[in-house]
Design an enzyme around this catalytic site. Structure first.
Site, short mmCIF file in Angstrom:
data_model
loop_
_atom_site.label_atom_id
_atom_site.label_comp_id
_atom_site.label_asym_id
_atom_site.label_seq_id
_atom_site.Cartn_x
_atom_site.Cartn_y
_atom_site.Cartn_z
N GLU A 1 1.10 -1.09 -0.09
CA GLU A 1 -0.40 0.02 0.24
C GLU A 1 0.60 1.20 0.24
OE1 GLU A 1 -2.61 0.46 3.48
OE2 GLU A 1 -1.19 -1.52 3.85
N GLY A 2 0.02 2.23 0.10
CA GLY A 2 0.97 3.23 -0.57
C GLY A 2 -0.19 4.86 0.16
N MET B 1 -2.51 7.04 -1.05
CA MET B 1 -3.40 6.35 -1.82
C MET B 1 -4.69 5.67 -1.67
SD MET B 1 -3.33 8.95 -5.06
CE MET B 1 -2.33 10.01 -4.95
N ALA B 2 -3.73 4.14 -1.85
CA ALA B 2 -4.87 2.85 -1.85
C ALA B 2 -3.77 1.80 -1.88
CB ALA B 2 -4.93 2.67 -3.59
N THR B 3 -4.70 0.60 -1.40
CA THR B 3 -4.14 -0.11 -0.88
C THR B 3 -4.36 -1.20 -2.16
OG1 THR B 3 -5.52 -0.27 1.08
CG2 THR B 3 -4.37 -2.31 0.52
N ASP C 1 4.32 12.04 -9.38
CA ASP C 1 4.80 11.08 -7.66
C ASP C 1 6.12 9.94 -8.50
OD1 ASP C 1 5.65 11.31 -4.93
OD2 ASP C 1 3.64 9.99 -5.33
N1 LIG Z 1 0.63 -4.15 -10.39
C1 LIG Z 1 1.48 -4.77 -9.43
N2 LIG Z 1 1.46 -5.45 -9.42
C2 LIG Z 1 2.41 -5.93 -8.38
N3 LIG Z 1 2.51 -5.00 -6.96
C3 LIG Z 1 2.18 -3.26 -7.01
C4 LIG Z 1 2.02 -3.65 -8.63
N4 LIG Z 1 1.11 -2.13 -7.96
C5 LIG Z 1 1.12 -1.59 -6.88
N5 LIG Z 1 1.76 -2.43 -6.14
C6 LIG Z 1 2.11 -2.91 -4.94
O1 LIG Z 1 1.58 -1.80 -4.24
C7 LIG Z 1 2.11 -0.64 -3.13
C8 LIG Z 1 1.69 0.16 -3.70
O2 LIG Z 1 1.05 0.37 -4.83
P1 LIG Z 1 1.15 2.17 -5.32
O3 LIG Z 1 2.30 3.01 -5.07
O4 LIG Z 1 0.86 1.98 -6.59
O5 LIG Z 1 -0.17 3.07 -4.45
P2 LIG Z 1 -0.23 3.98 -3.67
O6 LIG Z 1 1.12 4.61 -3.10
O7 LIG Z 1 -1.04 3.89 -2.79
O8 LIG Z 1 -1.04 4.95 -4.54
P3 LIG Z 1 -0.08 6.14 -5.92
O9 LIG Z 1 1.89 5.81 -6.11
O10 LIG Z 1 -0.61 5.88 -7.16
O11 LIG Z 1 -0.01 7.46 -5.58
C9 LIG Z 1 3.27 -0.72 -4.33
O12 LIG Z 1 4.43 -0.17 -3.67
C10 LIG Z 1 3.96 -2.19 -4.39
O13 LIG Z 1 5.00 -2.89 -3.92
MG LIG Z 2 3.39 4.67 -4.22
#
Ligand SMILES: Nc1ncnc2c1ncn2[C@@H]1O[C@H](COP(=O)(O)OP(=O)(O)OP(=O)(O)O)[C@@H](O)[C@H]1O
Ligand SMILES: [Mg+2]
Length: 169
Positions: free
Chosen positions: A24-25, A27-29, A138
């Site tokens: 997760e980051g 914004m999302a899980t 980002d």
């Molecule tokens: N397509 C994918 N396949 C495998 N793991 C993924 C994938 N997308 C994301 N992840 C895992 O999920 C974590 C969080 O994803 P992501 O960075 O897309 O979300 P976020 O930080 O909430 O949103 P954003 O980066 O769009 O602001 C990543 O660091 C990675 O570990």
């Molecule tokens: Mg992210």
């Protein structure tokens, strides 16, 4: 399984089987899931409930069309998106690997050849996006996935921003 994961599993049960939590980051899980129709592993990215409530389903669909139109070997394509039981989600290919941040933490320093290869691939993806009038907003090691040395930028509804033609340099 947490209450949220169990609600999500039920909401998506006709199309996806949620298998595990990938990460997760801010914004999302992100979950690993089985796409039941196409019998393949996918990553289902679900916006945080508080963000989904502020954004609303309509704006989410508008934002997601920005990324849906990007086609590049280092940008993960959008397979599907939608709203289910209040969850706003989108679906992209599952990347079996790690983030560039994980790789840097593990290896501390990358070789010059690998560094140049990753940098050029990411720069090429960003250059392509810019030509489509889209900026990333980002870019950082946490948002770059690496699979067998190949970098990919995950799909995001909110990270990529479409720049109107009049505002472009
Ligand atoms: N397509 C994918 N396949 C495998 N793991 C993924 C994938 N997308 C994301 N992840 C895992 O999920 C974590 C969080 O994803 P992501 O960075 O897309 O979300 P976020 O930080 O909430 O949103 P954003 O980066 O769009 O602001 C990543 O660091 C990675 O570990
Ligand atoms: Mg992210």
């Amino acid at each position: 399984m947490t209450e949220i994961t169990s609600r999500l599993s039920t909401a998506l049960a006709d199309r996806y089987r949620i298998e595990s939590h990938l990460g997760e980051g801010g914004m999302a899980t992100v979950y690993l899931a089985e796409d039941l129709k196409h019998k393949r592993k996918v990553a289902v990215k679900v916006l945080r409930p508080e963000l989904a409530a502020v954004l609303g389903a309509e704006r989410f669909v508008q934002e997601i069309t920005t990324t849906a139109n990007l086609q590049h070997p280092h940008i993960l394509p959008l397979f599907d998106s939608g709203e289910a039981d209040g969850f706003l989600y989108y679906v992209m290919p599952f990347i079996e690997g790690e983030t560039l941040r994980d790789k840097l933490n593990r290896e501390t320093q990358l070789g010059i050849e690998e560094t140049v290869r990753i940098t050029c691939a990411v720069a090429d993806a960003l250059n392509y996006a810019h030509q489509q009038g889209v900026i990333h907003r980002d870019i950082k090691p946490e948002n770059i996935l690496i699979n067998e040395g190949r970098p990919s930028l995950p799909t995001s509804a909110l990270r990529w921003l479409s720049v109107p033609p009049g505002a472009r340099a």
